[in-house]
Design a protein around this motif. Structure first.
Motif, PDB file in Angstrom:
ATOM      1  N   UNK A 123      -0.035  -6.188  49.726  1.00  0.00           N
ATOM      2  CA  UNK A 123      -1.419  -5.682  50.029  1.00  0.00           C
ATOM      3  C   UNK A 123      -1.165  -4.339  48.862  1.00  0.00           C
ATOM      4  N   UNK A 126      -0.836  -5.049  44.993  1.00  0.00           N
ATOM      5  CA  UNK A 126      -2.132  -5.131  44.289  1.00  0.00           C
ATOM      6  C   UNK A 126      -2.994  -4.003  44.367  1.00  0.00           C
ATOM      7  N   UNK A 127      -2.961  -3.122  45.395  1.00  0.00           N
ATOM      8  CA  UNK A 127      -3.587  -1.868  45.550  1.00  0.00           C
ATOM      9  C   UNK A 127      -3.079  -1.102  44.295  1.00  0.00           C
ATOM     10  N   UNK A 152      -7.472 -11.974  37.819  1.00  0.00           N
ATOM     11  CA  UNK A 152      -7.092 -10.555  37.726  1.00  0.00           C
ATOM     12  C   UNK A 152      -6.415 -10.149  39.149  1.00  0.00           C
ATOM     13  N   UNK A 153      -6.939 -10.237  40.109  1.00  0.00           N
ATOM     14  CA  UNK A 153      -6.190 -10.103  41.437  1.00  0.00           C
ATOM     15  C   UNK A 153      -5.141 -11.146  41.653  1.00  0.00           C
ATOM     16  N   UNK A 154      -5.700 -12.218  41.441  1.00  0.00           N
ATOM     17  CA  UNK A 154      -4.673 -13.491  41.255  1.00  0.00           C
ATOM     18  C   UNK A 154      -3.398 -13.146  40.630  1.00  0.00           C
ATOM     19  N   UNK A 157      -1.437 -10.670  42.744  1.00  0.00           N
ATOM     20  CA  UNK A 157      -0.687 -11.192  43.797  1.00  0.00           C
ATOM     21  C   UNK A 157       0.291 -12.294  43.702  1.00  0.00           C
TER      22      UNK A 157
ATOM     23  N   UNK C  32     -13.200 -15.484  41.410  1.00  0.00           N
ATOM     24  CA  UNK C  32     -12.084 -16.284  42.008  1.00  0.00           C
ATOM     25  C   UNK C  32     -11.367 -15.815  43.291  1.00  0.00           C
ATOM     26  N   UNK C  33     -10.547 -16.696  44.103  1.00  0.00           N
ATOM     27  CA  UNK C  33     -10.151 -16.460  45.538  1.00  0.00           C
ATOM     28  C   UNK C  33      -9.668 -14.890  45.787  1.00  0.00           C
ATOM     29  N   UNK C  34      -8.651 -14.779  44.882  1.00  0.00           N
ATOM     30  CA  UNK C  34      -7.930 -13.576  44.968  1.00  0.00           C
ATOM     31  C   UNK C  34      -8.929 -12.271  44.764  1.00  0.00           C
ATOM     32  N   UNK C  35      -9.857 -12.324  43.762  1.00  0.00           N
ATOM     33  CA  UNK C  35     -10.827 -11.106  43.621  1.00  0.00           C
ATOM     34  C   UNK C  35     -11.845 -11.041  44.846  1.00  0.00           C
ATOM     35  N   UNK C  38     -10.099  -9.596  47.629  1.00  0.00           N
ATOM     36  CA  UNK C  38      -9.614  -7.977  47.718  1.00  0.00           C
ATOM     37  C   UNK C  38     -11.187  -7.204  48.027  1.00  0.00           C
ATOM     38  N   UNK C  41     -11.111  -7.720  51.884  1.00  0.00           N
ATOM     39  CA  UNK C  41     -10.323  -6.593  52.463  1.00  0.00           C
ATOM     40  C   UNK C  41     -10.687  -5.222  52.441  1.00  0.00           C
ATOM     41  N   UNK C  61      -3.746  -0.736  60.161  1.00  0.00           N
ATOM     42  CA  UNK C  61      -3.090  -1.770  59.681  1.00  0.00           C
ATOM     43  C   UNK C  61      -1.775  -1.825  59.131  1.00  0.00           C
ATOM     44  N   UNK C  68      -4.469  -7.966  58.345  1.00  0.00           N
ATOM     45  CA  UNK C  68      -4.503  -8.199  57.027  1.00  0.00           C
ATOM     46  C   UNK C  68      -4.542  -9.827  56.897  1.00  0.00           C
TER      47      UNK C  68
END
Lengths: 195, 195, 195
Positions: A123, A126-127, A152-154, A157, C32-35, C38, C41, C61, C68
């Motif tokens: 986390x 990614x942050x 992007x975040x993928x 990750x 997408x999933x990871x976006x 984020x 979260x 956390x 998380x």
């Protein structure tokens, strides 16, 4: 190269490329120099600052003003550059991908060294990678890159996960670092150019 | 007037004027009272809160609820005022300039007293001055003032620099403080009215 | 049920419902999933993270990765759900109201336990309740719920005040907690459905 040296250079690299993306985003809005420096600064140090606040460690640039000077110099040079030359259209995206790769790894490595749980390590990685660019995009009124359809975040990750999986396999973190960065870059650039 | 007293009053002044700008921005969106107070609060204490988090000192309003009460009172009074009278069009801009001047100096002075590098002192000064207004503008969906073409971050930077240059010349910080504020105000108001 | 157990469950409930609202907001933008994770979260842990940073206590956390994992699981399940079923239009609003109620009380209780002034207790309660949703709305480019005309911050303020008024009347905080939550929910849902 020793891993600490590598990470230090990656950190400076990420700072410079994110500063340049901030300046490029600001230049589209025809900001004056100091307004543009503010955007470049937030982009370059925003993610790491939030990470350090959350980890409750000293914010990385407070006792290392080299980051501040680096952002200002990069921003000023780019500010002059865009007055005379047109920046290639995809330059912002490619530099942003490079910054994403460098900062994801820096974030992962820093939190891992503090002994946190894997989920927290990923986390904060990614942050560190995405927050600066997110604030940049919100400030200049663009749709955040993380909200567009490309990966992007993928990518961030996947890079963080690769680092965590590879790290225990070798005594030195160099290979994990390079593989993780390559993962982020390939996925992200593949996402951009695949569309 | 003793410099600490002067700074204390400037701090309260900046808090009130930024609270009023937050309320004015919120009133354009016809928020209810508590929504408007939230915007006023974020505008008035956002910059100093971020500065204190980064400097790792206690957040200034946590043990001084007077700031919270001051924002609420200013917001409520202004909330009533705009029901009955039209606020002059440029009032938000002028009060924002005054808040920018006061908070830039407050930020510079606080970080300087902690012994940080000049670059960090200037950065946290600008941060204290501009962050509250930035969040206000993003929340209400306006283009942030810092992103418009008139001088904004430049004025804050110039004021912070004047303070840093003048400070060692006199035993007392009063003159540096007044000159720095005048610099911010002249540049910013010149930027607004010059356009 | 013991009050600590109740608060713990409320905290997990607030985390899950805010994560779902983040996913729902992200799914409108076809992330997408990871976006989407984020966004979920940030929505679920944004308010509490800012509160803990300001109170200078460990971010909740960091040493409890269950939050998380919970956000990731809730986001993944909802991500699959919205592929196959249409989410009821008002679901996001109702879940957001539930999260607002739970997090306001959690925030109030945490700051109260640290012995702060009433104004600070109420402020950090509202902050815990509204900040995650605010960042969600800004990130996905929606007008923040707090800026629409229905009651929002008002509900959070009323709930925080009810808690503070009731708390000293009983040895146990359970009744204050339930009444405060009911206050937030009634006002907020009344505000939505009354319009």
């Amino acid at each position: 190269m020793h891993i600490d040296t590598l990470l230090h250079w990656l950190d400076l690299l990420g700072t410079v490329v994110f500063a340049v993306t901030g300046l490029l985003a600001a230049s589209r809005k025809q900001l004056d120099l100091f307004g543009a420096i503010v955007i470049a600064m937030v982009t370059a140090i925003g993610g790491g600052t939030l990470r350090d606040l959350i980890l409750d460690v000293p914010v990385f640039w407070l006792h290392a003003p080299v980051y501040v000077y680096l952002v200002v110099i990069a921003a000023v040079l780019m500010f002059i550059y865009v007055r005379f030359f047109t920046a290639p259209v995809r330059l912002l995206l490619v530099l942003d991908a490079l910054g994403l790769a460098a900062f994801t790894v820096i974030g992962v490595q820093k939190t891992y060294a503090l002994g946190y749980d894997d989920a927290i390590v990923i986390m904060t990685g990614i942050m560190t990678g995405v927050v600066g660019g997110m604030i940049r995009d919100i400030l200049v009124g663009e749709v955040p890159l993380i909200l567009r359809r490309e990966i992007y975040a993928t990518a961030s990750f996947a890079g963080a996960s690769v680092w965590l999986l590879m790290r225990p396999l070798f005594e030195d973190a160099t290979l994990a670092t390079l593989l993780a960065m390559a993962t982020v870059l390939l996925l992200r650039l593949g996402g951009i150019y695949g569309n």
